[in-house]
Design an enzyme around this catalytic site. Structure first.
Site, PDB file in Angstrom:
ATOM      1  N   SER A 139      42.541  36.013  33.985  1.00  0.00           N
ATOM      2  CA  SER A 139      43.527  34.932  33.972  1.00  0.00           C
ATOM      3  C   SER A 139      43.285  34.092  32.723  1.00  0.00           C
ATOM      4  O   SER A 139      42.164  34.090  32.184  1.00  0.00           O
ATOM      5  CB  SER A 139      43.309  34.077  35.232  1.00  0.00           C
ATOM      6  OG  SER A 139      44.022  32.865  35.132  1.00  0.00           O
ATOM      7  N   TYR A 152      38.765  28.283  40.985  1.00  0.00           N
ATOM      8  CA  TYR A 152      39.487  29.432  40.430  1.00  0.00           C
ATOM      9  C   TYR A 152      39.052  29.680  38.983  1.00  0.00           C
ATOM     10  O   TYR A 152      38.731  30.813  38.604  1.00  0.00           O
ATOM     11  CB  TYR A 152      40.988  29.159  40.516  1.00  0.00           C
ATOM     12  CG  TYR A 152      41.851  30.325  40.093  1.00  0.00           C
ATOM     13  CD1 TYR A 152      42.016  31.428  40.918  1.00  0.00           C
ATOM     14  CD2 TYR A 152      42.513  30.320  38.862  1.00  0.00           C
ATOM     15  CE1 TYR A 152      42.818  32.507  40.534  1.00  0.00           C
ATOM     16  CE2 TYR A 152      43.313  31.382  38.468  1.00  0.00           C
ATOM     17  CZ  TYR A 152      43.461  32.476  39.311  1.00  0.00           C
ATOM     18  OH  TYR A 152      44.250  33.538  38.910  1.00  0.00           O
TER      19      TYR A 152
HETATM   20  P1  NAP Z   1      48.941  37.242  45.922  1.00  0.00           P
HETATM   21  O1  NAP Z   1      50.338  37.717  46.035  1.00  0.00           O
HETATM   22  O2  NAP Z   1      48.543  36.000  46.598  1.00  0.00           O
HETATM   23  O3  NAP Z   1      48.004  38.468  46.383  1.00  0.00           O
HETATM   24  C1  NAP Z   1      46.613  38.314  46.532  1.00  0.00           C
HETATM   25  C2  NAP Z   1      46.064  39.571  47.152  1.00  0.00           C
HETATM   26  O4  NAP Z   1      44.634  39.405  47.321  1.00  0.00           O
HETATM   27  C3  NAP Z   1      46.650  39.862  48.523  1.00  0.00           C
HETATM   28  O5  NAP Z   1      46.934  41.242  48.628  1.00  0.00           O
HETATM   29  C4  NAP Z   1      45.518  39.486  49.471  1.00  0.00           C
HETATM   30  O6  NAP Z   1      45.569  40.309  50.613  1.00  0.00           O
HETATM   31  C5  NAP Z   1      44.300  39.830  48.631  1.00  0.00           C
HETATM   32  N1  NAP Z   1      43.073  39.175  49.093  1.00  0.00           N
HETATM   33  C6  NAP Z   1      42.808  37.851  49.148  1.00  0.00           C
HETATM   34  N2  NAP Z   1      41.582  37.649  49.671  1.00  0.00           N
HETATM   35  C7  NAP Z   1      41.059  38.878  49.941  1.00  0.00           C
HETATM   36  C8  NAP Z   1      39.837  39.327  50.479  1.00  0.00           C
HETATM   37  N3  NAP Z   1      38.874  38.470  50.859  1.00  0.00           N
HETATM   38  N4  NAP Z   1      39.630  40.662  50.609  1.00  0.00           N
HETATM   39  C9  NAP Z   1      40.605  41.551  50.252  1.00  0.00           C
HETATM   40  N5  NAP Z   1      41.775  41.179  49.715  1.00  0.00           N
HETATM   41  C10 NAP Z   1      42.005  39.851  49.576  1.00  0.00           C
HETATM   42  O7  NAP Z   1      48.545  37.026  44.402  1.00  0.00           O
HETATM   43  P2  NAP Z   1      48.753  37.861  43.049  1.00  0.00           P
HETATM   44  O8  NAP Z   1      49.438  36.974  42.111  1.00  0.00           O
HETATM   45  O9  NAP Z   1      49.282  39.216  43.323  1.00  0.00           O
HETATM   46  O10 NAP Z   1      47.229  37.941  42.570  1.00  0.00           O
HETATM   47  C11 NAP Z   1      46.567  39.128  42.239  1.00  0.00           C
HETATM   48  C12 NAP Z   1      45.524  38.809  41.176  1.00  0.00           C
HETATM   49  O11 NAP Z   1      46.170  38.352  39.985  1.00  0.00           O
HETATM   50  C13 NAP Z   1      44.541  37.711  41.580  1.00  0.00           C
HETATM   51  O12 NAP Z   1      43.234  38.069  41.151  1.00  0.00           O
HETATM   52  C14 NAP Z   1      45.019  36.510  40.785  1.00  0.00           C
HETATM   53  O13 NAP Z   1      44.006  35.595  40.526  1.00  0.00           O
HETATM   54  C15 NAP Z   1      45.517  37.180  39.524  1.00  0.00           C
HETATM   55  N6  NAP Z   1      46.450  36.384  38.732  1.00  0.00           N
HETATM   56  C16 NAP Z   1      47.671  36.044  39.229  1.00  0.00           C
HETATM   57  C17 NAP Z   1      48.519  35.280  38.446  1.00  0.00           C
HETATM   58  C18 NAP Z   1      49.888  34.870  38.931  1.00  0.00           C
HETATM   59  O14 NAP Z   1      50.567  34.105  38.227  1.00  0.00           O
HETATM   60  N7  NAP Z   1      50.346  35.360  40.084  1.00  0.00           N
HETATM   61  C19 NAP Z   1      48.134  34.850  37.169  1.00  0.00           C
HETATM   62  C20 NAP Z   1      46.881  35.226  36.698  1.00  0.00           C
HETATM   63  C21 NAP Z   1      46.056  35.994  37.478  1.00  0.00           C
HETATM   64  P3  NAP Z   1      45.163  39.853  52.109  1.00  0.00           P
HETATM   65  O15 NAP Z   1      45.502  38.409  52.250  1.00  0.00           O
HETATM   66  O16 NAP Z   1      45.964  40.778  52.938  1.00  0.00           O
HETATM   67  O17 NAP Z   1      43.684  40.139  52.195  1.00  0.00           O
END
Ligand code: NAP
Length: 249
Positions: A139, A152
């Site tokens: 990120s 975070y």
């Molecule tokens: P999201 O839609 O909230 O998805 C997060 C995923 O992580 C879900 O599938 C959730 O599944 C899983 N998760 C959370 N805690 C977990 C645990 N303890 N064990 C296993 N799985 C777990 O968010 P996203 O945007 O797709 O994020 C994916 C990655 O991209 C993250 O690392 C985030 O920091 C990074 N990121 C996102 C953005 C953005 O703008 N969206 C920007 C920069 C980086 P369950 O709840 O079913 O476990």
């Protein structure tokens, strides 16, 4: 890129970037192991993808669960070519003085220790074969303080250092480790940030975010030699050079 017969384990595959990546890799012919805590969501996605998908309920913060997920993947598909450490959480979003210490620590357990757990459990299998790729979702928050997101930002800075560390220790053993900093992506995480109302990112419009299919396609691109210049570093999807290389624009 054709991924026929390759096996990819994706954490956080129940929605957002992880689910999009699972679909993209499966479309390219790969076997996909879908890891997350929401059993119903990953089972539904596995059903949609077909027999080359396996749903594995797992909390990445628990080492033994992650190790079992990797063992189950290898027994089902015969190996592990790519590990994508994508699972992540953002709350608590509050100034440090207002954060709950347990909630703060939980972010480190999931976002940082969860990545270590995956790396630790996958390495013996990849090292035995002398090949494997590990992609860690990074990120902008890995490199700069953002908003009231101390847990975070600290966790993602740690993930960036783990990417560098894995590269330092294992590049010579055939392990490719690269981070992906996607920019802002239209997922549940951005909905949560918006509802918090806190900081600059919460002020963005939904249309300012890229679709989750963009990081998904970038992850497939990262499997190729063209991405080797980024070993031990973050690929930044805000970078036009990357967007062009992946074919997004
Ligand atoms: P999201 O839609 O909230 O998805 C997060 C995923 O992580 C879900 O599938 C959730 O599944 C899983 N998760 C959370 N805690 C977990 C645990 N303890 N064990 C296993 N799985 C777990 O968010 P996203 O945007 O797709 O994020 C994916 C990655 O991209 C993250 O690392 C985030 O920091 C990074 N990121 C996102 C953005 C953005 O703008 N969206 C920007 C920069 C980086 P369950 O709840 O079913 O476990």
């Amino acid at each position: 890129m054709k991924m026929d017969g390759k096996t990819i384990l994706i954490t956080g595959a129940s929605r957002g970037i992880g689910a999009a990546a699972a679909r993209e890799f499966a479309n390219q012919g790969a076997n996909v192991a879908l890891v997350a805590r929401s059993e119903d969501d990953i089972a539904k996605l596995a059903g949609e993808i077909g027999p080359n998908a396996l749903a594995i309920p797992c909390d990445v913060a628990r080492y033994w669960e992650f190790e079992q997920a990797i063992t189950a993947t290898v027994s089902a598909f015969g190996g592990l070519d790519v590990l994508i450490n994508n699972a992540g959480i953002i709350a608590p979003m509050a100034k440090i003085e207002d954060t709950d210490p347990d909630a703060w620590g939980h972010v480190i357990d999931v976002n940082l220790k969860g990545v270590y757990n995956g790396v630790r459990a996958a390495l013996p299998i990849m090292l035995e074969r002398g090949a494997g790729s590990i992609f860690n979702i990074s990120s902008g928050a890995a490199h700069d303080p953002y908003e009231p997101w101390s847990a975070y930002c600290a966790s993602k800075a740690g993930v960036y250092m783990l990417t560098r560390q894995v590269d330092l220790e294992y590049r010579s053993n055939g392990i490719r480790c690269i981070g992906l900093s996607p920019g802002t992506v239209a997922t549940q995480m951005q909905r949560d940030i918006k509802s918090s109302g806190l900081g600059r990112v919460a002020q963005l419009e939904w249309t300012d975010h890229i679709p989750p299919e963009w990081p998904a396609r970038t992850l497939v691109w990262m499997c190729g030699e063209e991405a080797d210049g980024y070993l031990g570093n973050d690929v930044r999807l805000r970078d036009e050079t990357i967007r062009n290389a992946v074919g997004l624009i």
